[in-house]
Design an enzyme around this catalytic site. Structure first.
Site, mmCIF file in Angstrom:
data_model
loop_
_atom_site.group_PDB
_atom_site.id
_atom_site.type_symbol
_atom_site.label_atom_id
_atom_site.label_comp_id
_atom_site.label_asym_id
_atom_site.label_seq_id
_atom_site.Cartn_x
_atom_site.Cartn_y
_atom_site.Cartn_z
ATOM 1 C CD GLU A 89 49.140 65.406 20.214
ATOM 2 O OE1 GLU A 89 47.968 65.207 19.882
ATOM 3 O OE2 GLU A 89 49.966 64.508 20.363
ATOM 4 C CB CYS A 116 51.192 62.948 9.005
ATOM 5 S SG CYS A 116 51.261 64.022 10.436
ATOM 6 N N GLY A 156 51.674 70.637 12.949
ATOM 7 C CA GLY A 156 51.843 71.855 12.163
ATOM 8 C C GLY A 156 53.122 71.884 11.355
ATOM 9 C CD GLU A 157 56.435 72.906 7.346
ATOM 10 O OE1 GLU A 157 56.543 71.673 7.468
ATOM 11 O OE2 GLU A 157 57.413 73.676 7.391
ATOM 12 C CB SER A 188 61.087 69.136 11.857
ATOM 13 O OG SER A 188 60.811 68.136 10.919
ATOM 14 C CB SER A 211 59.807 65.721 6.724
ATOM 15 O OG SER A 211 59.759 66.005 8.105
ATOM 16 C CG HIS A 213 59.186 61.198 5.095
ATOM 17 N ND1 HIS A 213 60.044 60.946 6.131
ATOM 18 C CD2 HIS A 213 58.339 62.167 5.556
ATOM 19 C CE1 HIS A 213 59.734 61.713 7.169
ATOM 20 N NE2 HIS A 213 58.716 62.466 6.836
ATOM 21 C CG ASN A 287 54.614 55.908 16.417
ATOM 22 O OD1 ASN A 287 54.276 54.939 17.093
ATOM 23 N ND2 ASN A 287 55.467 56.821 16.819
ATOM 24 C CB CYS A 330 53.479 64.649 16.931
ATOM 25 S SG CYS A 330 55.066 64.743 17.718
HETATM 26 N N1 SAH Z 1 55.641 69.671 9.423
HETATM 27 C C1 SAH Z 1 56.951 69.411 9.922
HETATM 28 C C2 SAH Z 1 57.006 69.085 11.401
HETATM 29 C C3 SAH Z 1 55.952 68.176 11.962
HETATM 30 S S1 SAH Z 1 56.075 66.466 11.568
HETATM 31 C C4 SAH Z 1 57.628 68.370 9.082
HETATM 32 O O1 SAH Z 1 57.021 67.875 8.148
HETATM 33 O O2 SAH Z 1 58.802 68.087 9.314
HETATM 34 C C5 SAH Z 1 57.502 65.913 12.423
HETATM 35 C C6 SAH Z 1 58.066 64.597 11.879
HETATM 36 O O3 SAH Z 1 57.238 63.489 12.258
HETATM 37 C C7 SAH Z 1 58.126 64.586 10.368
HETATM 38 O O4 SAH Z 1 59.329 64.047 9.918
HETATM 39 C C8 SAH Z 1 56.936 63.714 10.032
HETATM 40 O O5 SAH Z 1 57.057 63.245 8.755
HETATM 41 C C9 SAH Z 1 57.016 62.666 11.129
HETATM 42 N N2 SAH Z 1 55.800 61.864 11.297
HETATM 43 C C10 SAH Z 1 54.523 62.208 11.048
HETATM 44 N N3 SAH Z 1 53.689 61.179 11.295
HETATM 45 C C11 SAH Z 1 54.456 60.160 11.736
HETATM 46 C C12 SAH Z 1 54.180 58.828 12.150
HETATM 47 N N4 SAH Z 1 52.934 58.369 12.184
HETATM 48 N N5 SAH Z 1 55.218 58.051 12.517
HETATM 49 C C13 SAH Z 1 56.492 58.518 12.511
HETATM 50 N N6 SAH Z 1 56.805 59.768 12.142
HETATM 51 C C14 SAH Z 1 55.811 60.585 11.745
#
Ligand code: SAH
Length: 344
Positions: A89, A116, A156-157, A188, A211, A213, A287, A330
């Site tokens: 997506e 996630c 994905g990463e 990212s 990321s 966190h 989210n 996402c």
């Molecule tokens: N793998 C990469 C890119 C994909 S995730 C990474 O880790 O950066 C993109 C961003 O969305 C990351 O910062 C991830 O931690 C965040 N993310 C994932 N799930 C989420 C959620 N449920 N609510 C808010 N942000 C989220």
């Protein structure tokens, strides 16, 4: 067979040279594909028939299929079906400064971040550069808008699919390709150190987002398994190097999770960790998904966290929320599709 939309200009030039053709043919092809947006090679009027036949023999011109679109006023979420029947997506967001697309880089993800939705579905494979390019082209054509910004923050990463992601960036950034400015492209990562080291040597003006966190190993380690491989101190060390070599400002993404990483102490730890680094922090209201049972921090706590950073001269923004009406963050559209048994 290679897909034509996954060829960087340089690789396409090499291809033409390898078949004893002139290098400039690559630019001609780029013009048809990306400027004129003609998909039928028979219409490439400046390409001779025998060369057309060679191209058809050597390349696929296929693209994924759009299977579902969910829209609200500011977002459109696309579910694509790939050639091998797998789903990914992408999300289009309308901003006052332009339109951005959040691109997926893999089918599933192996990083296993506990909060996630994407990580619940393990990586099945990397996306090819062409599958990433197609996400943007197809949304542009479907919505009849120009995409000015790209964030590689979907499923994905990206640094677990480094070579394809790099080709993708080169294709969309090329001024004869999609001409999306490097400073409008953001990658990212969850913090894969060897790839951050490689990326800083590429000499691209692309933005890097990390990321984070969590501001200590205990907090981050509980949320992100990758922290056990590359801990915070090593990550911060390499990022300092990144900033000094590239002269680019970093972005740190920090999701605020209720009672997990959102206390005053957490904010102060974050201040200490990032002091002196050319960066800004993007605070992300969580989210809520059905992964891990995490809750979003209250508005008050988000604002208190924001204030502490601000008072301590850390540049900080709170992410505007997009798409929460359309199955939110996402990964969720695809995850919901899967749990309904639609994806095998
Ligand atoms: N793998 C990469 C890119 C994909 S995730 C990474 O880790 O950066 C993109 C961003 O969305 C990351 O910062 C991830 O931690 C965040 N993310 C994932 N799930 C989420 C959620 N449920 N609510 C808010 N942000 C989220």
């Amino acid at each position: 067979m290679k897909n034509i939309y996954g060829m960087t200009l340089e690789k396409l030039e090499q291809y033409f040279e390898s078949i004893n053709e002139k290098k400039y043919r690559a630019l001609q092809i780029y013009e048809w594909l990306y400027q004129k947006r003609v998909r039928d090679i028979k219409l490439f009027s400046n390409i001779k028939d025998d060369l057309k036949n060679t191209l058809i023999k050597d390349f696929s011109f296929d693209r994924p299929e759009i299977v579902k679109i969910e829209k609200d006023e500011e977002t459109a979420k696309y579910l694509f079906k790939l050639q091998d029947g797998k789903y990914i997506e992408s999300v289009l967001m309308h901003h006052n400064y332009g339109n951005s697309v959040c691109v997926s880089s893999q089918v599933g993800c192996n990083m296993g971040c506990l909060f996630c939705a994407s990580g619940k579905l393990k990586k099945e494979r990397n996306l090819t550069a062409s599958e990433m390019v197609s996400q943007i082209m197809m949304i542009e054509e479907d919505m009849k808008v120009r995409i000015s910004h790209v964030v590689i923050m979907g499923i994905g990463e990206p640094f677990d699919n480094y070579d394809n992601v790099l080709d993708f960036i080169k294709i969309i950034n090329n001024d004869k390709g999609m001409a999306i400015g490097a400073r409008h492209i953001t990658v990212s990562t969850c913090g894969i150190i060897p790839k951050i080291e490689a990326f800083m040597k590429e000499n691209l003006q692309v933005n890097l987002a990390i990321s984070l966190h969590g501001a200590d190993n205990e907090t981050r380690g509980k949320l992100m398994p990758i922290n056990k491989v590359y801990d915070i101190d090593s990550l911060i060390d390499v990022l300092k190097k990144y900033v000094s070599i590239t002269n680019r400002r970093l972005t740190f993404e920090y999701i605020l999770l209720d009672n997990v990483n959102d206390s005053k102490e957490d904010a102060l730890k974050l201040v200490k960790l990032l002091k002196g680094i050319n960066c800004y922090v993007n605070l992300i209201p969580y989210n809520e998904t059905n992964s891990g049972g995490f809750k979003r921090s209250s508005k008050d706590k988000i604002l208190a966290f924001f204030d502490i950073l601000k008072k301590n001269n850390i540049q900080v923004t709170i992410r505007r929320e997009f798409g929460s009406k359309v199955t939110a963050a996402c990964g969720q559209l695809r995850a919901n599709y899967t749990s309904k048994g639609v994806i095998e």
